[in-house]
Structures are given as structure tokens and as C-alpha cells.
Motif scaffolding. Structure first.
Motif, PDB file in Angstrom:
ATOM      1  N   GLU A  24      21.930 -27.071  22.328  1.00  0.00           N
ATOM      2  CA  GLU A  24      21.954 -26.002  23.352  1.00  0.00           C
ATOM      3  C   GLU A  24      22.004 -24.548  22.383  1.00  0.00           C
ATOM      4  OE1 GLU A  24      24.603 -25.205  27.503  1.00  0.00           O
ATOM      5  OE2 GLU A  24      25.600 -25.868  25.575  1.00  0.00           O
ATOM      6  N   ARG A  25      23.129 -24.098  21.283  1.00  0.00           N
ATOM      7  CA  ARG A  25      23.181 -23.313  20.820  1.00  0.00           C
ATOM      8  C   ARG A  25      22.264 -22.364  19.971  1.00  0.00           C
ATOM      9  NH1 ARG A  25      23.728 -24.297  15.785  1.00  0.00           N
ATOM     10  NH2 ARG A  25      23.816 -26.578  15.020  1.00  0.00           N
ATOM     11  N   LEU A  26      20.410 -23.133  20.235  1.00  0.00           N
ATOM     12  CA  LEU A  26      19.568 -22.762  19.404  1.00  0.00           C
ATOM     13  C   LEU A  26      18.290 -22.658  20.608  1.00  0.00           C
ATOM     14  CD1 LEU A  26      18.647 -25.703  16.539  1.00  0.00           C
ATOM     15  CD2 LEU A  26      19.917 -22.849  16.842  1.00  0.00           C
ATOM     16  N   ILE A  27      19.401 -23.016  22.330  1.00  0.00           N
ATOM     17  CA  ILE A  27      18.502 -22.099  23.440  1.00  0.00           C
ATOM     18  C   ILE A  27      18.159 -20.400  23.396  1.00  0.00           C
ATOM     19  CG2 ILE A  27      17.705 -23.107  25.560  1.00  0.00           C
ATOM     20  CD1 ILE A  27      18.131 -25.898  25.187  1.00  0.00           C
ATOM     21  N   ASP A  28      17.396 -20.339  23.290  1.00  0.00           N
ATOM     22  CA  ASP A  28      17.580 -18.615  24.073  1.00  0.00           C
ATOM     23  C   ASP A  28      17.224 -18.847  26.227  1.00  0.00           C
ATOM     24  OD1 ASP A  28      17.501 -16.449  23.418  1.00  0.00           O
ATOM     25  OD2 ASP A  28      15.211 -16.156  22.398  1.00  0.00           O
ATOM     26  N   GLY A  29      17.201 -19.593  26.099  1.00  0.00           N
ATOM     27  CA  GLY A  29      16.903 -19.015  27.422  1.00  0.00           C
ATOM     28  C   GLY A  29      15.893 -19.168  28.314  1.00  0.00           C
ATOM     29  N   ASP A  30      16.213 -18.480  29.473  1.00  0.00           N
ATOM     30  CA  ASP A  30      14.858 -18.223  31.003  1.00  0.00           C
ATOM     31  C   ASP A  30      13.371 -17.705  29.927  1.00  0.00           C
ATOM     32  OD1 ASP A  30      13.414 -19.639  32.627  1.00  0.00           O
ATOM     33  OD2 ASP A  30      14.834 -18.593  34.064  1.00  0.00           O
ATOM     34  N   CYS A  31      12.404 -17.841  29.905  1.00  0.00           N
ATOM     35  CA  CYS A  31      11.588 -16.849  29.712  1.00  0.00           C
ATOM     36  C   CYS A  31      10.166 -17.709  30.262  1.00  0.00           C
ATOM     37  CB  CYS A  31      10.989 -17.404  28.400  1.00  0.00           C
ATOM     38  SG  CYS A  31      10.281 -18.737  27.708  1.00  0.00           S
ATOM     39  N   GLU A  32       9.501 -15.632  30.223  1.00  0.00           N
ATOM     40  CA  GLU A  32       7.531 -16.124  31.080  1.00  0.00           C
ATOM     41  C   GLU A  32       6.886 -16.519  30.800  1.00  0.00           C
ATOM     42  OE1 GLU A  32       6.962 -12.931  33.670  1.00  0.00           O
ATOM     43  OE2 GLU A  32       8.590 -12.600  34.842  1.00  0.00           O
ATOM     44  N   VAL A  33       6.092 -17.533  30.654  1.00  0.00           N
ATOM     45  CA  VAL A  33       4.881 -18.238  29.648  1.00  0.00           C
ATOM     46  C   VAL A  33       3.413 -17.518  30.495  1.00  0.00           C
ATOM     47  CG1 VAL A  33       4.021 -20.342  28.457  1.00  0.00           C
ATOM     48  CG2 VAL A  33       6.179 -20.283  28.740  1.00  0.00           C
ATOM     49  N   LYS A  34       3.049 -16.812  29.447  1.00  0.00           N
ATOM     50  CA  LYS A  34       1.938 -15.805  30.160  1.00  0.00           C
ATOM     51  C   LYS A  34       0.478 -17.215  29.782  1.00  0.00           C
ATOM     52  CE  LYS A  34       3.335 -11.469  29.546  1.00  0.00           C
ATOM     53  NZ  LYS A  34       3.414 -10.158  27.860  1.00  0.00           N
TER      54      LYS A  34
ATOM     55  N   ARG B  23      12.757 -20.743  25.601  1.00  0.00           N
ATOM     56  CA  ARG B  23      12.799 -20.683  24.038  1.00  0.00           C
ATOM     57  C   ARG B  23      13.256 -21.087  23.760  1.00  0.00           C
ATOM     58  NH1 ARG B  23      11.305 -14.728  23.185  1.00  0.00           N
ATOM     59  NH2 ARG B  23      13.544 -14.287  23.949  1.00  0.00           N
ATOM     60  N   TYR B  24      12.524 -21.652  22.000  1.00  0.00           N
ATOM     61  CA  TYR B  24      14.483 -22.218  21.085  1.00  0.00           C
ATOM     62  C   TYR B  24      13.988 -21.838  19.676  1.00  0.00           C
ATOM     63  CZ  TYR B  24      11.157 -25.851  20.839  1.00  0.00           C
ATOM     64  OH  TYR B  24       9.591 -26.859  21.120  1.00  0.00           O
ATOM     65  N   TRP B  25      14.688 -21.976  19.066  1.00  0.00           N
ATOM     66  CA  TRP B  25      14.972 -21.907  17.433  1.00  0.00           C
ATOM     67  C   TRP B  25      14.634 -22.578  16.107  1.00  0.00           C
ATOM     68  CZ3 TRP B  25      13.626 -16.871  16.761  1.00  0.00           C
ATOM     69  CH2 TRP B  25      13.060 -15.944  17.635  1.00  0.00           C
ATOM     70  N   GLY B  26      15.072 -24.120  17.044  1.00  0.00           N
ATOM     71  CA  GLY B  26      15.301 -25.542  15.818  1.00  0.00           C
ATOM     72  C   GLY B  26      15.408 -26.254  16.877  1.00  0.00           C
ATOM     73  N   VAL B  27      15.667 -27.010  16.079  1.00  0.00           N
ATOM     74  CA  VAL B  27      15.880 -28.751  16.808  1.00  0.00           C
ATOM     75  C   VAL B  27      16.095 -29.754  15.227  1.00  0.00           C
ATOM     76  CG1 VAL B  27      12.945 -28.859  17.340  1.00  0.00           C
ATOM     77  CG2 VAL B  27      13.678 -30.070  15.168  1.00  0.00           C
ATOM     78  N   LYS B  28      17.371 -30.709  16.352  1.00  0.00           N
ATOM     79  CA  LYS B  28      17.784 -32.150  15.717  1.00  0.00           C
ATOM     80  C   LYS B  28      16.768 -32.885  15.600  1.00  0.00           C
ATOM     81  CE  LYS B  28      22.527 -33.706  15.418  1.00  0.00           C
ATOM     82  NZ  LYS B  28      23.872 -33.596  15.602  1.00  0.00           N
ATOM     83  N   THR B  29      17.104 -33.321  14.380  1.00  0.00           N
ATOM     84  CA  THR B  29      16.526 -34.930  13.701  1.00  0.00           C
ATOM     85  C   THR B  29      17.297 -35.455  12.394  1.00  0.00           C
ATOM     86  OG1 THR B  29      13.754 -33.003  14.178  1.00  0.00           O
ATOM     87  CG2 THR B  29      14.100 -35.441  12.779  1.00  0.00           C
ATOM     88  N   GLY B  30      17.348 -36.339  13.205  1.00  0.00           N
ATOM     89  CA  GLY B  30      18.205 -37.146  12.012  1.00  0.00           C
ATOM     90  C   GLY B  30      19.260 -37.073  11.324  1.00  0.00           C
ATOM     91  N   GLY B  31      20.284 -36.328  12.465  1.00  0.00           N
ATOM     92  CA  GLY B  31      21.563 -35.815  12.100  1.00  0.00           C
ATOM     93  C   GLY B  31      21.642 -34.301  11.898  1.00  0.00           C
ATOM     94  N   LEU B  32      19.607 -33.811  11.127  1.00  0.00           N
ATOM     95  CA  LEU B  32      19.989 -32.642  10.206  1.00  0.00           C
ATOM     96  C   LEU B  32      19.046 -31.235  11.901  1.00  0.00           C
ATOM     97  CD1 LEU B  32      18.504 -34.069   7.069  1.00  0.00           C
ATOM     98  CD2 LEU B  32      21.018 -32.921   7.579  1.00  0.00           C
ATOM     99  N   THR B  33      20.000 -30.376  11.758  1.00  0.00           N
ATOM    100  CA  THR B  33      19.425 -29.318  12.149  1.00  0.00           C
ATOM    101  C   THR B  33      18.274 -28.817  11.533  1.00  0.00           C
ATOM    102  OG1 THR B  33      20.823 -29.452  14.082  1.00  0.00           O
ATOM    103  CG2 THR B  33      19.205 -27.233  13.981  1.00  0.00           C
ATOM    104  N   TRP B  34      16.628 -28.369  12.219  1.00  0.00           N
ATOM    105  CA  TRP B  34      16.186 -26.984  11.206  1.00  0.00           C
ATOM    106  C   TRP B  34      15.458 -26.102  11.846  1.00  0.00           C
ATOM    107  CZ3 TRP B  34      14.093 -30.008   6.839  1.00  0.00           C
ATOM    108  CH2 TRP B  34      14.148 -31.301   6.592  1.00  0.00           C
TER     109      TRP B  34
END
Length: 66
Positions: free
Chosen positions: A54-64, A9-20
Motif C-alpha cells: 500500500e505504501r507504494l501506491i500513489d492513488g487515484d489517477c486518470e488514464v488518458k 499509479r504505483y512505484w514498485g512491486v513485491k516479489t519473493g519477499g523483496l520489494t523492487w
């Protein structure tokens, strides 16, 4: 450190030098990384590939299925 093929799971992305940031967690599969910058390439559920710090990644998750 995450490995290729892991679903995370992740909480954002980096695009064009900006983090969303996202208010809701997104789910995707790690397909690569840039070690120097600690950024992972993640393929989202829609098939798009995103750069995720990496700081926006929550880690391992199960996808149902369903």
C-alpha cells in the motif's frame, strides 16, 4: 484503502519477499487485496498481476486514451 476496479499509479512491486522500486510510476487496476499485509493485487497495463504494498501506491489517477 483502495477499492477493486480503481486505477492507480504505483512505484514498485513485491516479489519473493523483496520489494523492487521503480524510478517511474506504473499504472494498473486494483483487482484484490491482502488486508493483513496491506498488499494489493494490481493488474498492470501488460496484463501481468503484481503484489504492491500500500505504501507504494500513489492513488487515484486518470488514464488518458491515446
Amino acid at each position: 484503502m483502495y477499492k477493486a476496479g480503481e486505477t492507480v499509479r504505483y512505484w514498485g512491486v513485491k516479489t519473493g519477499g523483496l520489494t523492487w522500486l521503480s524510478a517511474e510510476a506504473l499504472t494498473g487496476k486494483i483487482i484484490g487485496q491482502q488486508r493483513e499485509e496491506r498488499i494489493y493485487k494490481i493488474e498492470g497495463q501488460s496484463g501481468t498481476v503484481q503484489d504492491v504494498p500500500e505504501r507504494l501506491i500513489d492513488g487515484d489517477c486518470e488514464v488518458k486514451a491515446g
